[in-house]
Design a protein around this motif. Structure first.
Motif, PDB file in Angstrom:
ATOM      1  N   PHE A   1      -8.695   8.975   6.742  1.00 38.52           N
ATOM      2  CA  PHE A   1      -8.129  10.309   6.979  1.00 38.52           C
ATOM      3  C   PHE A   1      -6.876  10.488   6.137  1.00 38.52           C
ATOM      4  O   PHE A   1      -5.878   9.791   6.331  1.00 38.52           O
ATOM      5  N   MET A   2      -6.929  11.453   5.211  1.00 41.26           N
ATOM      6  CA  MET A   2      -5.822  11.714   4.295  1.00 41.26           C
ATOM      7  C   MET A   2      -4.919  12.801   4.881  1.00 41.26           C
ATOM      8  O   MET A   2      -5.097  14.002   4.641  1.00 41.26           O
TER       9      MET A   2
ATOM     10  N   GLY B   1       1.212  11.612   3.441  1.00 40.62           N
ATOM     11  CA  GLY B   1       1.882  11.864   2.166  1.00 40.62           C
ATOM     12  C   GLY B   1       1.185  12.860   1.264  1.00 40.62           C
ATOM     13  O   GLY B   1       1.569  13.027   0.102  1.00 40.62           O
ATOM     14  N   TRP B   2       0.163  13.569   1.771  1.00 42.06           N
ATOM     15  CA  TRP B   2      -0.611  14.500   0.946  1.00 42.06           C
ATOM     16  C   TRP B   2      -0.125  15.948   1.064  1.00 42.06           C
ATOM     17  O   TRP B   2      -0.794  16.859   0.559  1.00 42.06           O
TER      18      TRP B   2
ATOM     19  N   GLN C   1      -2.155   5.163  -4.901  1.00 41.90           N
ATOM     20  CA  GLN C   1      -2.162   4.330  -3.701  1.00 41.90           C
ATOM     21  C   GLN C   1      -3.539   4.206  -3.060  1.00 41.90           C
ATOM     22  O   GLN C   1      -3.816   3.229  -2.365  1.00 41.90           O
ATOM     23  N   THR C   2      -4.409   5.205  -3.261  1.00 41.23           N
ATOM     24  CA  THR C   2      -5.639   5.261  -2.460  1.00 41.23           C
ATOM     25  C   THR C   2      -6.940   5.146  -3.245  1.00 41.23           C
ATOM     26  O   THR C   2      -7.946   4.692  -2.694  1.00 41.23           O
ATOM     27  N   ASP C   3      -6.983   5.586  -4.495  1.00 41.19           N
ATOM     28  CA  ASP C   3      -8.249   5.682  -5.221  1.00 41.19           C
ATOM     29  C   ASP C   3      -8.935   4.327  -5.362  1.00 41.19           C
ATOM     30  O   ASP C   3     -10.123   4.173  -5.056  1.00 41.19           O
ATOM     31  N   GLN C   4      -8.205   3.326  -5.813  1.00 43.91           N
ATOM     32  CA  GLN C   4      -8.804   2.012  -6.049  1.00 43.91           C
ATOM     33  C   GLN C   4      -9.350   1.408  -4.762  1.00 43.91           C
ATOM     34  O   GLN C   4     -10.482   0.915  -4.718  1.00 43.91           O
TER      35      GLN C   4
ATOM     36  N   GLN D   1      -5.003  18.642  12.343  1.00 43.08           N
ATOM     37  CA  GLN D   1      -5.304  17.213  12.449  1.00 43.08           C
ATOM     38  C   GLN D   1      -5.939  16.894  13.792  1.00 43.08           C
ATOM     39  O   GLN D   1      -6.877  16.088  13.881  1.00 43.08           O
ATOM     40  N   LEU D   2      -5.441  17.524  14.848  1.00 48.52           N
ATOM     41  CA  LEU D   2      -6.030  17.306  16.171  1.00 48.52           C
ATOM     42  C   LEU D   2      -7.469  17.820  16.217  1.00 48.52           C
ATOM     43  O   LEU D   2      -8.347  17.179  16.804  1.00 48.52           O
TER      44      LEU D   2
END
Length: 472
Positions: A60-61, A328-329, A345-348, A152-153
């Motif tokens: 979840f971003m 952080g998005w 931070q997330t792609d790899q 988000q909820l």
């Protein structure tokens, strides 16, 4: 249907309070009552098809990634950059911060097509580009909420206000856990504070044993299950044996089944104390695996990568629902810099998780989900004239999610938006449809998995939701 687990167990954990360690222990006890080691879905809410997935890893971003700078390329935005959108496009729309006449913001990165599927991605996602044929993209997701906390909820619990059970709690309640020494529903957070807060993994009105259990990246992985200082495992074992003997003697007198539940709870705690440290022991992983994820145990800057690797280890050990949050998005300014930093931070790690599950034979029955709470606007929120670099506002009308494994049909892109990326023009998919589809892949009919509360039956999808059949 309301599943009736042992009344004595329920009463025990209601009176024990809601400490995370106690919730974890209660979750473990569901193994014995649900007997769900192979997703044994009760016939009363089972789908016509057998389950395709045994477990879910939900990435979840939080903050809402910009789909226009990652997944949904719109050349028209480049052409109209700096101009306001036509009034006919934005008529009647509500925004969190910007005005409807805000200027168009062009895509911030170049895009290219990848794989046999021809999926089009931003150059900020080079690792994901290598596995696009294992993924299914949905570009037409939309939501009812335009602010972070309620959105988000809604994604996590099916409702925009606190008090509803999380998706993982519904699964714990409905089909239990594969693991007998780990919780059914685990939460990992590498992004700090979340707008929706702990309500996003709350059990709501379900029994508290179904609450999500946060794991920490350092120290004791689960709070309140470690031994106090000066108590070693041998002393603890002797203490448990003594307590169990006393409890058994009391049970012979009273025949109170709650005493048996207490004995089982102590034993489960002891087993989990041994299991959790082993789970967190990354020394079992090869250097090649750590490098593939970009993981570095103990380094908080590598939190998301570490958590993706930990999610795979949990999947191997039978955890039913693994929720990985990464914040952080929320890029109201400097969307280019923000997206670049978050993708680094997330792609790899996200791509490595899919590849690692696949090579270990776990992807076929592990459903991986990636997405945020809504998208970002085609218009700019802040301009250089205001002293801030350009960003995008909240956009609930259209955003992109991707899926892998768990019976999902890969190599396709579902849905489309208009030339401005503003409105869905093809195959709209609501957040409730996503929830219904996830349950469907686990063999659950979302309209039938219910719990009676406040005089009526509740379910994850409320009174909405349709399975996205093209996706499965």
């Amino acid at each position: 249907m309301q599943i009736d687990s042992s009344i004595s167990r329920r009463q025990l954990f209601q009176t024990c309070g809601v400490g995370v360690g106690k919730v974890a222990l209660a979750s473990l006890l569901m193994k014995g009552s649900a007997e769900a080691s192979n997703v044994d879905v009760p016939a009363s809410f089972a789908t016509p098809q057998a389950p395709k997935a045994k477990r879910v890893i939900y990435l979840f971003m939080a903050g809402a990634p910009s789909q226009l700078d990652l997944f949904d390329y719109k050349p028209k935005l480049q052409e109209l950059a700096g101009q306001p959108l036509p009034p006919s496009v934005i008529d009647g729309q509500r925004y969190a911060f910007i005005q409807p006449d805000a200027a168009v913001l062009a895509p911030q990165f170049p895009f290219a097509k990848h794989g046999q599927s021809g999926a089009e991605l931003s150059d900020r996602l080079p690792h994901l580009a290598n596995i696009v044929d294992d993924l299914a993209f949905v570009r037409s997701v939309h939501t009812d909420q335009f602010n972070h906390a309620p959105a988000q909820l809604l994604v996590n619990t099916g409702g925009p206000i606190p008090g509803r059970p999380a998706m993982g709690s519904w699964l714990s309640y409905g089909i239990g856990s594969e693991a007998d020494d780990l919780p059914a529903f685990v939460v990992l957070n590498s992004g700090g504070a979340l707008s929706g807060g702990a309500s996003m993994w709350s059990s709501g009105f379900l029994p508290s044993q179904h609450q999500g259990v946060p794991f920490r990246s350092s120290g004791d992985p689960i709070l309140h299950v470690g031994n106090p200082e000066g108590i070693d495992s041998r002393m603890q074992r002797k203490s448990l044996d003594l307590i169990a003997d006393l409890n058994r003697r009391r049970y012979e007198v009273t025949k109170d089944p709650e005493i048996v539940s207490r004995i089982n709870a102590y034993e489960m705690a002891f087993r989990m104390q041994s299991r959790a440290p082993e789970l967190m022991d990354y020394s079992q992983e090869s250097a090649e695996t750590l490098e593939m994820y970009g993981a570095e145990p103990g380094n908080s800057a590598k939190g998301f990568a570490n958590h993706c690797l930990l999610a795979r280890r949990m999947a191997e050990r039978g955890v039913r629902f693994i929720q990985v949050y990464h914040g952080g998005w929320d890029h109201h300014s400097n969307v280019a810099g923000g997206v670049k930093a978050q993708c680094q931070q997330t792609d790899q790690a996200a791509a490595a998780l899919v590849s690692d599950l696949k090579q270990r034979g776990l992807l076929e029955d592990t459903l991986v989900v990636w997405g945020g709470e809504f998208g970002r606007t085609p218009m700019v929120e802040a301009s250089a004239a205001l002293g801030r670099s350009q960003g995008r506002d909240h956009h609930p009308q259209a955003f992109t999610m991707w899926f892998a494994g768990g019976g999902i049909r890969p190599g396709q892109t579902i849905g489309a938006t208009d030339e401005l990326g503003f409105h869905v023009t093809e195959r709209p998919v609501h957040v409730h449809d996503i929830q219904a589809t996830i349950l469907y892949q686990l063999g659950i009919e979302h309209e039938k998995l219910t719990f009676n509360f406040a005089g009526r039956p509740f379910r994850l999808t409320d009174v909405h939701g349709k399975v996205v059949k093209e996706l499965v």
